[in-house]
Design an enzyme around this catalytic site. Sequence first.
Site, PDB file in Angstrom:
ATOM      1  N   SER A   1      51.535  72.945 -19.442  1.00  0.00           N
ATOM      2  CA  SER A   1      52.058  72.202 -18.200  1.00  0.00           C
ATOM      3  C   SER A   1      52.800  71.009 -18.255  1.00  0.00           C
ATOM      4  CB  SER A   1      50.931  72.019 -17.504  1.00  0.00           C
ATOM      5  OG  SER A   1      50.958  72.018 -16.114  1.00  0.00           O
TER       6      SER A   1
ATOM      7  N   ARG B   1      42.026  67.732  -5.155  1.00  0.00           N
ATOM      8  CA  ARG B   1      41.324  68.370  -6.219  1.00  0.00           C
ATOM      9  C   ARG B   1      41.340  69.979  -5.694  1.00  0.00           C
ATOM     10  NH1 ARG B   1      42.324  69.192 -11.315  1.00  0.00           N
ATOM     11  NH2 ARG B   1      40.461  70.062 -12.489  1.00  0.00           N
TER      12      ARG B   1
ATOM     13  N   ASP C   1      50.925  83.201 -13.548  1.00  0.00           N
ATOM     14  CA  ASP C   1      51.033  81.479 -12.972  1.00  0.00           C
ATOM     15  C   ASP C   1      52.293  81.558 -12.190  1.00  0.00           C
ATOM     16  OD1 ASP C   1      51.573  78.846 -12.974  1.00  0.00           O
ATOM     17  OD2 ASP C   1      51.846  78.752 -15.065  1.00  0.00           O
TER      18      ASP C   1
ATOM     19  N   HIS D   1      47.766  79.555 -13.656  1.00  0.00           N
ATOM     20  CA  HIS D   1      48.191  78.524 -14.238  1.00  0.00           C
ATOM     21  C   HIS D   1      47.270  77.972 -15.394  1.00  0.00           C
ATOM     22  CE1 HIS D   1      51.053  74.931 -15.221  1.00  0.00           C
ATOM     23  NE2 HIS D   1      50.058  73.978 -15.066  1.00  0.00           N
ATOM     24  N   ASP D   2      45.906  77.983 -15.061  1.00  0.00           N
ATOM     25  CA  ASP D   2      45.017  77.380 -16.160  1.00  0.00           C
ATOM     26  C   ASP D   2      44.987  78.377 -17.161  1.00  0.00           C
ATOM     27  OD1 ASP D   2      44.147  75.409 -14.609  1.00  0.00           O
ATOM     28  OD2 ASP D   2      42.254  76.254 -13.796  1.00  0.00           O
TER      29      ASP D   2
END
Length: 379
Positions: free
Chosen positions: A158, A228, A323, A356-357
Amino acid sequence: MFPAFDSVGYVSPQTIAFDSPLTFASGATLNRYDLTVETYGELNAARSNAVLVCHALSGHHHVAGFYQDAPDPAKSEGWWDNLIGPGRPLDTRKFFVIGVNNLGGCHGSTGPSTINPDTQRRYGSDFPIVTVTDWVRSQVRLADHFGIESFAAILGGSLGGMQAMQWSIDFPERVRNVLAIAAAPKLSAENIGFNEVARQAIRTDPDFHDGHFYQHGVVPKRGLRLSRMLGHLTYLSDDLMGEKFGRSLKGADYKFGFEPEFEVEKYLRYQGDKFAGYFDANTYLLMTRALDYFDPAQAFDGNLAAAFANSTAKYFIAAFTSDWRFSPARSKEIVSALLANKHDVSFAEIESVEGHDSFLMPIPQYHALLRAAFDGIKV
């Protein structure tokens, strides 16, 4: 047995002071600053086996291993611990690995929560806006501190991948391999929009006090929680969210109110509360702005290939099918720019449901590819 035989084991951070002024892209200057780092493995005699790990938005220097003095050492593992260690894909028997907390961070490096020596108060919103280029320049001094003329590799996911690429553009002679995972050549308008919503959640929190909340003895927890929660939603895929939570309820039936009733609501509130308990609000603003500003092609009239023209590194670029925040199409833009220069580049699009993680997960195909990439690096 704890720690595992292939873990780097118990680790300790170190803080390194730099007394030469650093001028930022904005024109602001820090007369001195600290960088907090952790290292794993041993630097060889030629100082040729060093790997720099650059962190993503909410990351830090604690990349691998455990803290023996933590309340529960088993829960103190580094954020990329599954990747780094003796016999793991990034093998510490071969490489000397450095994890760094970026300038502007809130885990030991000089940042908004640090005391400003000129005012004897915390910097707060007076801390300079930082860019990826600024981070790279500060990390060059870190390399000099260790006597490292050229990194064997620079690795990041990222925002960390963006730093790795910027290194190869700004200091091509100082990095031999770049591994940029789940990255992009610049943010889309949608991604900039997500960041702005997150910043506004923080900046409009009554406890923010224009970034000087430290003096008021408060923390803008409501804004941090919302930031968050929003961010976490974008890091996961719809399939994974459906698989983990679906429409499951906490109780037997609807309560006809606005407290968490669905398991996904409970999960997001937990993640938001946890994050608000340890992350600095001003750091969050700085990190998201650095993401927004990253665009190496801008200095080359929008030509990304021209930005990479002087690079000499070998590249490994990876993306994940689920993602949607930094989609594989964005990684392919990077690959196309590198190929236009006839650079040595490998690309992998990896099947994953983690969104994305995914770059943080021990996906077998992904780790096998990383292992092969690191095995091929000569030190």
